[in-house]
Design a protein around this motif. Structure first.
Motif, PDB file in Angstrom:
ATOM      1  N   ALA A 185      -8.360   4.484 -13.899  1.00 29.33           N
ATOM      2  CA  ALA A 185      -9.544   4.953 -13.153  1.00 29.33           C
ATOM      3  C   ALA A 185     -10.125   3.539 -12.798  1.00 29.33           C
ATOM      4  O   ALA A 185     -10.559   3.411 -11.535  1.00 29.33           O
ATOM      5  N   GLU A 186     -10.315   2.290 -13.725  1.00 26.83           N
ATOM      6  CA  GLU A 186     -10.795   0.943 -13.278  1.00 26.83           C
ATOM      7  C   GLU A 186      -9.974   0.509 -12.348  1.00 26.83           C
ATOM      8  O   GLU A 186     -10.428  -0.071 -11.351  1.00 26.83           O
ATOM      9  N   ALA A 187      -8.675   0.564 -12.466  1.00 29.45           N
ATOM     10  CA  ALA A 187      -7.708  -0.015 -11.238  1.00 29.45           C
ATOM     11  C   ALA A 187      -8.031   0.652  -9.934  1.00 29.45           C
ATOM     12  O   ALA A 187      -8.014  -0.122  -8.906  1.00 29.45           O
ATOM     13  N   ASP A 188      -7.985   1.803  -9.902  1.00 32.07           N
ATOM     14  CA  ASP A 188      -8.478   2.502  -8.703  1.00 32.07           C
ATOM     15  C   ASP A 188      -9.763   2.163  -8.304  1.00 32.07           C
ATOM     16  O   ASP A 188      -9.825   1.937  -6.911  1.00 32.07           O
ATOM     17  N   LYS A 189     -10.795   2.093  -9.058  1.00 30.33           N
ATOM     18  CA  LYS A 189     -12.189   1.571  -8.726  1.00 30.33           C
ATOM     19  C   LYS A 189     -12.098   0.078  -7.937  1.00 30.33           C
ATOM     20  O   LYS A 189     -12.570   0.057  -7.068  1.00 30.33           O
ATOM     21  N   ARG A 190     -11.156  -0.749  -8.633  1.00 27.89           N
ATOM     22  CA  ARG A 190     -11.271  -2.071  -8.019  1.00 27.89           C
ATOM     23  C   ARG A 190     -10.496  -1.954  -6.605  1.00 27.89           C
ATOM     24  O   ARG A 190     -11.026  -2.827  -5.755  1.00 27.89           O
ATOM     25  N   LEU A 191      -9.569  -1.100  -6.534  1.00 30.69           N
ATOM     26  CA  LEU A 191      -8.774  -0.945  -5.170  1.00 30.69           C
ATOM     27  C   LEU A 191     -10.055  -0.714  -4.103  1.00 30.69           C
ATOM     28  O   LEU A 191      -9.964  -1.430  -3.038  1.00 30.69           O
ATOM     29  N   ARG A 192     -10.729   0.357  -4.545  1.00 29.48           N
ATOM     30  CA  ARG A 192     -11.722   0.572  -3.526  1.00 29.48           C
ATOM     31  C   ARG A 192     -12.722  -0.397  -3.114  1.00 29.48           C
ATOM     32  O   ARG A 192     -13.193  -0.731  -2.049  1.00 29.48           O
ATOM     33  N   LEU A 193     -13.319  -1.146  -4.353  1.00 21.60           N
ATOM     34  CA  LEU A 193     -14.187  -2.012  -4.099  1.00 21.60           C
ATOM     35  C   LEU A 193     -13.846  -3.381  -3.374  1.00 21.60           C
ATOM     36  O   LEU A 193     -14.215  -3.905  -2.393  1.00 21.60           O
ATOM     37  N   CYS A 194     -12.513  -3.783  -3.436  1.00 23.10           N
ATOM     38  CA  CYS A 194     -11.850  -4.755  -2.844  1.00 23.10           C
ATOM     39  C   CYS A 194     -11.733  -4.277  -1.385  1.00 23.10           C
ATOM     40  O   CYS A 194     -11.896  -5.314  -0.459  1.00 23.10           O
ATOM     41  N   CYS A 224       0.865  -1.248   0.028  1.00 23.65           N
ATOM     42  CA  CYS A 224       0.047   0.024   0.025  1.00 23.65           C
ATOM     43  C   CYS A 224       0.916   1.221   0.135  1.00 23.65           C
ATOM     44  O   CYS A 224       0.526   2.498   0.403  1.00 23.65           O
ATOM     45  N   THR A 225       2.001   1.151  -0.719  1.00 23.03           N
ATOM     46  CA  THR A 225       2.814   2.317  -0.780  1.00 23.03           C
ATOM     47  C   THR A 225       3.197   2.658   0.769  1.00 23.03           C
ATOM     48  O   THR A 225       3.784   2.125   1.497  1.00 23.03           O
ATOM     49  N   SER A 226       3.223   4.073   0.983  1.00 21.22           N
ATOM     50  CA  SER A 226       3.361   4.586   2.310  1.00 21.22           C
ATOM     51  C   SER A 226       2.196   4.426   3.185  1.00 21.22           C
ATOM     52  O   SER A 226       2.222   5.017   4.367  1.00 21.22           O
ATOM     53  N   ALA A 227       1.059   3.903   2.935  1.00 20.66           N
ATOM     54  CA  ALA A 227      -0.005   4.150   3.873  1.00 20.66           C
ATOM     55  C   ALA A 227      -0.192   2.357   4.622  1.00 20.66           C
ATOM     56  O   ALA A 227       0.701   1.542   3.941  1.00 20.66           O
ATOM     57  N   PRO A 228      -0.577   2.477   5.546  1.00 21.90           N
ATOM     58  CA  PRO A 228      -0.568   1.122   6.328  1.00 21.90           C
ATOM     59  C   PRO A 228      -1.435   0.074   5.560  1.00 21.90           C
ATOM     60  O   PRO A 228      -2.529   0.487   4.907  1.00 21.90           O
ATOM     61  N   ASP A 229      -0.966  -1.200   5.475  1.00 22.75           N
ATOM     62  CA  ASP A 229      -1.653  -2.207   4.752  1.00 22.75           C
ATOM     63  C   ASP A 229      -3.009  -2.577   5.567  1.00 22.75           C
ATOM     64  O   ASP A 229      -3.994  -2.993   4.810  1.00 22.75           O
ATOM     65  N   GLY A 265      -9.106   7.843  -2.931  1.00 27.00           N
ATOM     66  CA  GLY A 265      -8.716   9.369  -3.199  1.00 27.00           C
ATOM     67  C   GLY A 265      -7.287   9.743  -3.399  1.00 27.00           C
ATOM     68  O   GLY A 265      -6.867  10.294  -4.198  1.00 27.00           O
ATOM     69  N   ALA A 266      -6.376   9.245  -2.460  1.00 26.08           N
ATOM     70  CA  ALA A 266      -4.955   9.243  -2.525  1.00 26.08           C
ATOM     71  C   ALA A 266      -4.375   8.558  -3.843  1.00 26.08           C
ATOM     72  O   ALA A 266      -3.563   9.428  -4.391  1.00 26.08           O
ATOM     73  N   VAL A 267      -4.900   7.675  -4.286  1.00 25.43           N
ATOM     74  CA  VAL A 267      -4.224   7.078  -5.680  1.00 25.43           C
ATOM     75  C   VAL A 267      -4.721   7.927  -6.700  1.00 25.43           C
ATOM     76  O   VAL A 267      -4.079   7.975  -7.913  1.00 25.43           O
ATOM     77  N   ARG A 268      -6.021   8.402  -6.730  1.00 28.19           N
ATOM     78  CA  ARG A 268      -6.597   9.371  -7.761  1.00 28.19           C
ATOM     79  C   ARG A 268      -5.635  10.740  -7.744  1.00 28.19           C
ATOM     80  O   ARG A 268      -5.417  11.160  -9.017  1.00 28.19           O
ATOM     81  N   LEU A 269      -5.254  11.332  -6.354  1.00 26.15           N
ATOM     82  CA  LEU A 269      -4.720  12.284  -6.535  1.00 26.15           C
ATOM     83  C   LEU A 269      -2.854  12.114  -6.767  1.00 26.15           C
ATOM     84  O   LEU A 269      -2.298  12.986  -7.481  1.00 26.15           O
ATOM     85  N   PHE A 270      -2.361  10.835  -6.167  1.00 25.46           N
ATOM     86  CA  PHE A 270      -1.109  10.911  -6.446  1.00 25.46           C
ATOM     87  C   PHE A 270      -0.578   9.927  -7.135  1.00 25.46           C
ATOM     88  O   PHE A 270       0.769   9.633  -7.199  1.00 25.46           O
ATOM     89  N   GLY A 271      -1.260   8.888  -7.819  1.00 28.07           N
ATOM     90  CA  GLY A 271      -1.008   7.780  -8.701  1.00 28.07           C
ATOM     91  C   GLY A 271      -0.773   7.969  -9.908  1.00 28.07           C
ATOM     92  O   GLY A 271      -0.060   7.132 -10.692  1.00 28.07           O
ATOM     93  N   ARG A 272      -0.925   9.191 -10.479  1.00 28.67           N
ATOM     94  CA  ARG A 272      -0.655   9.290 -11.934  1.00 28.67           C
ATOM     95  C   ARG A 272       0.656   9.213 -12.211  1.00 28.67           C
ATOM     96  O   ARG A 272       1.062   8.576 -13.238  1.00 28.67           O
ATOM     97  N   GLY A 273       1.843   9.516 -11.366  1.00 27.29           N
ATOM     98  CA  GLY A 273       3.180   9.390 -11.714  1.00 27.29           C
ATOM     99  C   GLY A 273       3.499   7.727 -11.829  1.00 27.29           C
ATOM    100  O   GLY A 273       4.295   7.421 -12.815  1.00 27.29           O
TER     101      GLY A 273
END
Length: 109
Positions: free
Chosen positions: A49-58, A16-21, A79-87
């Motif tokens: 967008a679909e990858a991020d949606k699937r994360l939220r649903l999971c 989960c990158t720098s967020a707690p798992d 929200g975090a992956v939508r804001l900061f995941g583009r790179g």
């Protein structure tokens, strides 16, 4: 170990990158595979967008508590992956050798 976990490890996923798992490690592994390959386990292309949606649903399915674990945290992580995941997505998309989920890229002989 799930198929996503095996592939994420082979692709050097960062959970989960720098967020707690917390209870979401499997969801984060799945998300790492999507971001690093741009594909699902069947090899079908997947959008960011679909990858991020699937994360939220999971996360909603695996959260332990109704309000925090199944509602609040999935939206916060989304929200975090939508804001900061583009790179991270663009880095994977621009890679010359994108691995398929069923067969991670290997170094040439």
């Amino acid at each position: 170990m799930s198929k996503y976990s095996e592939i994420a490890a082979a692709l050097r996923g960062d959970d989960c990158t720098s967020a707690p798992d917390l209870t979401y490690r499997a969801c984060c592994d799945q998300h790492d595979v999507y971001y690093k390959t741009g594909r699902d386990l069947d090899g079908n292309p997947i959008s960011r967008a679909e990858a991020d949606k699937r994360l939220r649903l999971c996360m909603r399915r695996t959260g332990k508590t109704p309000l925090i674990g199944r509602w609040l945290l999935p939206w916060v992580y989304w929200g975090a992956v939508r804001l900061f995941g583009r790179g991270a997505w663009q880095k994977s998309a621009s890679s010359d050798s994108v691995a398929t989920p069923s067969a991670p890229a290997s170094s040439p002989d």
